[in-house]
Write an enzyme that holds these catalytic residues in place. Structure first.
Site, PDB file in Angstrom:
ATOM      1  N   THR B  57       0.584  -1.163   0.441  1.00 47.20           N
ATOM      2  CA  THR B  57      -0.347  -0.279  -0.178  1.00 47.20           C
ATOM      3  C   THR B  57       1.644   1.039   0.019  1.00 47.20           C
ATOM      4  O   THR B  57       1.836   1.255   0.949  1.00 47.20           O
ATOM      5  CB  THR B  57      -1.263   0.222   1.221  1.00 47.20           C
ATOM      6  N   GLU B  58       0.529   2.237  -1.120  1.00 48.27           N
ATOM      7  CA  GLU B  58       1.586   3.005  -1.317  1.00 48.27           C
ATOM      8  C   GLU B  58       1.796   4.480  -0.138  1.00 48.27           C
ATOM      9  O   GLU B  58       2.629   4.869  -0.009  1.00 48.27           O
ATOM     10  CB  GLU B  58       1.710   4.105  -2.668  1.00 48.27           C
ATOM     11  N   ASN B  59       1.105   4.073   0.567  1.00 43.09           N
ATOM     12  CA  ASN B  59       1.473   4.915   1.865  1.00 43.09           C
ATOM     13  C   ASN B  59       2.710   4.801   2.701  1.00 43.09           C
ATOM     14  O   ASN B  59       2.606   5.281   3.724  1.00 43.09           O
ATOM     15  CB  ASN B  59      -0.120   5.170   2.820  1.00 43.09           C
TER      16      ASN B  59
END
Lengths: 236, 229, 236, 229
Positions: B57-59
């Site tokens: 997840t890119e966060n």
């Protein structure tokens, strides 16, 4: 002895001037330094340029700073979320400027600003409206655009634990933009729920080395944006 | 462009779960995968037995797990859609510049995204309808399509209003140019090839012409696999 | 289940082809993956381009790879050290090509290669012979040169501990070039003295996330370059 | 260029320890400092009581301490000169790209380096004599001078052979252009100003003309601090 602690949020943000560029950590509510933002609202600085991934929810934290009319311009990747009404209203009324940047380009521009890299080429956004007007160049088969590093006057971030030298650890996905933002400002201010003496942290596990941190504020029990909103809170 | 008026299209073809299940079959064991917010997230429910995928997840998390049990969540353990998630054994946290170095540097095997429009050359529009009053917001979509090795789109073949989503050329603002590898819809699985859209597989009971009528560019038929050449 | 362990150093390097570009971690002896380098000597690949900060000491490890005549070109920042004779001899005889890169530019070029950044501007080396022939551009008052990302076919590095997913921890200043190099190769091979199951490492403290690692080799008691040299060792 | 022949120069002026001690006085408490290999390392011995400096070594450690006790060293805890060191409370390890982000990004307060030549415009030559047979090796010197906020040079005023090191223009290959802020030699402390070399302080018993004779460009006299203007 080196001890970067300051008395509290108000003391930490006291010298943020009108017109300053301020980076604010957080992805949604995770990592949002709410106590520092609220202190900045109390402090009164105006015409700020804010660099942050989002624009806040409800009327607390970052959204409250916008609501108070202190922000001239926002540089971000995603200025709307489920509970966000403040920014959309301001934007539609033309009262805030928006520079929209793809999330990864935003992160890389901040890192570049902190690493002394004035500009870099990236394939992200080529062929889209966000590449319009930007310098293009072909590398092999890949067309890229030139993007510029970003620096700020101040960075406000939230960590989990710091030592007195300013070495910082984070909590899970609250880490997000804090490490690159810590490197990219004249003055980096971190609020943490725990402060320990230098030497108490594992030197192998430090995420942000103290050289990037100027001021530490101990906020033992930070508020959480979603809990404030659920309780109907507004700031101030 | 609007396809022939019909009420059947909702009833025939694959359900959303069916599409996600079909897509999941095409992801090899051990892949590093980023699932977009919404329908793409369904894919995680249908990964075939015996395969392990690692979700990014890119966060800032690799090794993302499913939603937490009620009351067990952490507001600072969230996904890119800002929903609470969990972490799997072997998970790692990292900052945004590292997370997008993974994406831009081609380290992720697959990105699964929704779409407003996909063109026959693989252009994707999925972040903005370009309306004057809209609040523009892009997040990590442009980075994902520019950097991840393979990009799969999962979408209804047409909008609820019956507008075609697979088109000759996108009319909405692009997310990326020539980035989509394959599209999974309720009607078919379609590859983006140098020659344009090519049907890989039709949903049960769905005919080629039926899909062609609902597609805004020429569809090429499946390549026949013959026993001997 | 995911398990990136391979049988040993020989299996790990078996497919390194003639002409390959290979990044090799280490700053001096700290972090030098000696067992992987020795396996590469045994394997026999020729005409390699090696990206590494130094060129090794004595006639073990990286220096032994050079001595064996396997290296066509070296990209590094500091090709001589106290006990280094192999590279200087080869270089003076014109038997190895050298691309000299400032250490920080080398690190940043490797990071860029791994991060999908084809090129970036940096102020380092402007006005020096190492900037000659490079594209220059002024940013504000600062003149910069354009530098290109570097990628390799293989990276060989040494860690302290890995889990089966390839998450890696390092030992002190042996970390040096390993994290950026891990990101910049088609195949990244790490030797570690300890392997644990996924879930045994603290997710907050992982330095190299497993996505960057392809093969893990368990070398329980790695040799140290200075000890080998003190013992008069040569390889093979 | 060679100064007037003399044998006195070794006997008069500051010793190497004296120069290091003089330089150390000018480093504020809490500074982040990178000391080059060799003579610059001496500076750490003379930091005035009550000041704490934090030492950076570009191979990946902030909070470097002195050499270990005999037999207590770790071959993988070393400095940029590849000598074994120790770590102080509050130390942190990091990789090379982070280490040079600190340097290039202007996060270090001070870099102390040796020199082959320093020019009156602050050009520094300290990595190569340009000899044809030499093995070129630069390490982190070019990064340090380009990125660190202040650059102090510590050096003998002339070489052992009596060649001037403070010159009008460097003849050796440069490490950086207009990068040096101040030079500490056995004879004087000299600032690099917009007008050229300006003497800040002379070593005890050393006259201005004596230093000028050994300097390859015009020396400006110290700025007199008057009680009232």
């Amino acid at each position: 002895m080196i001890d970067k602690r300051v008395a509290g949020p108000a003391a930490a943000v006291a010298d943020i001037h009108d017109g300053a560029t301020v980076m604010i950590g957080g992805f949604g509510e995770a990592g949002s330094p709410i106590e520092l933002i609220h202190a900045l609202i109390d402090q009164g600085a105006k015409r700020l340029t804010v660099v942050s991934n989002n624009t806040g929810s409800g009327e607390v934290g970052l959204a409250a700073l916008l609501k108070a009319g202190r922000v001239r311009k926002v540089i971000c990747s995603f200025p709307r979320t489920a509970n966000s009404t403040v920014f959309p209203d301001l934007y539609r009324r033309g009262e805030v400027e928006l520079e929209l940047v793809p999330q990864g380009t935003l992160a890389e521009r901040i890192r570049a600003g902190g690493a002394g890299i004035p500009a870099f080429f990236t394939p992200t956004a080529v062929g889209t409206p966000l590449a319009q007007g930007k310098e293009h160049r072909l590398f092999g088969d890949t067309e890229c655009v030139l993007e510029y590093g970003i620096r700020a006057d101040f960075t406000l971030i939230k960590g989990r634990c710091a030592d007195t030298h300013g070495n910082v650890l984070y909590h899970r996905t609250a880490r997000n933009f804090a490490p690159p933002m810590a490197t990219a400002a004249g003055v980096t201010i971190v609020q943490v729920s725990e402060v320990v003496d230098a030497g108490q942290l594992d030197a192998e596990a430090i995420v942000t080395p103290g050289i990037f941190v100027d001021r530490i504020v101990h906020v033992p029990s930070p508020q959480q944006e979603s809990a404030l909103i659920a309780a109907g809170a507004r700031y101030p | 462009m609007t396809p022939p008026a019909t009420d059947e299209s909702a009833a025939i073809g694959w359900s959303r779960d069916d599409i996600a299940r079909r897509l999941a079959q095409d992801i090899p064991h051990g892949s590093y995968v980023n699932l977009g917010i919404g329908i793409p997230e369904l894919v995680a429910r249908f990964v075939p037995e015996g395969r392990t995928l690692i979700y990014h997840t890119e966060n800032g998390l690799l090794g993302m797990g499913p939603s937490p049990a009620a009351g067990a969540g952490d507001p600072e353990l969230i996904n890119a859609g800002k929903r609470q998630v969990t972490m799997m054994p072997g998970a790692a946290f990292f900052d945004q510049s590292t997370s997008f170095a993974m994406i831009r540097g081609g380290h992720l095997d697959l990105s699964v995204l929704g779409a407003l429009q996909v063109s026959q050359t693989g252009d994707l529009a999925n972040w903005s309808t370009g309306e004057a009053d809209a609040i523009p917001a892009v997040g990590g979509a442009m980075d994902l399509v520019a950097g991840v090795r393979r990009v799969f789109v999962i979408t209804q073949h047409c909008t609820k209003e019956g507008e075609m989503k697979l088109v000759g050329e996108c009319t909405y603002p692009l997310t990326g140019r020539a980035v989509v590898d394959r599209v999974y819809t309720d009607l078919a699985v379609i590859d983006i090839t140098a020659d344009g859209f090519r049907v890989v597989e039709l949903a049960p009971g769905v005919g080629f012409d039926f899909v062609q009528e609902r597609t805004g560019a020429t569809l090429l038929p499946p390549i026949q696999r013959t026993a001997a050449v």
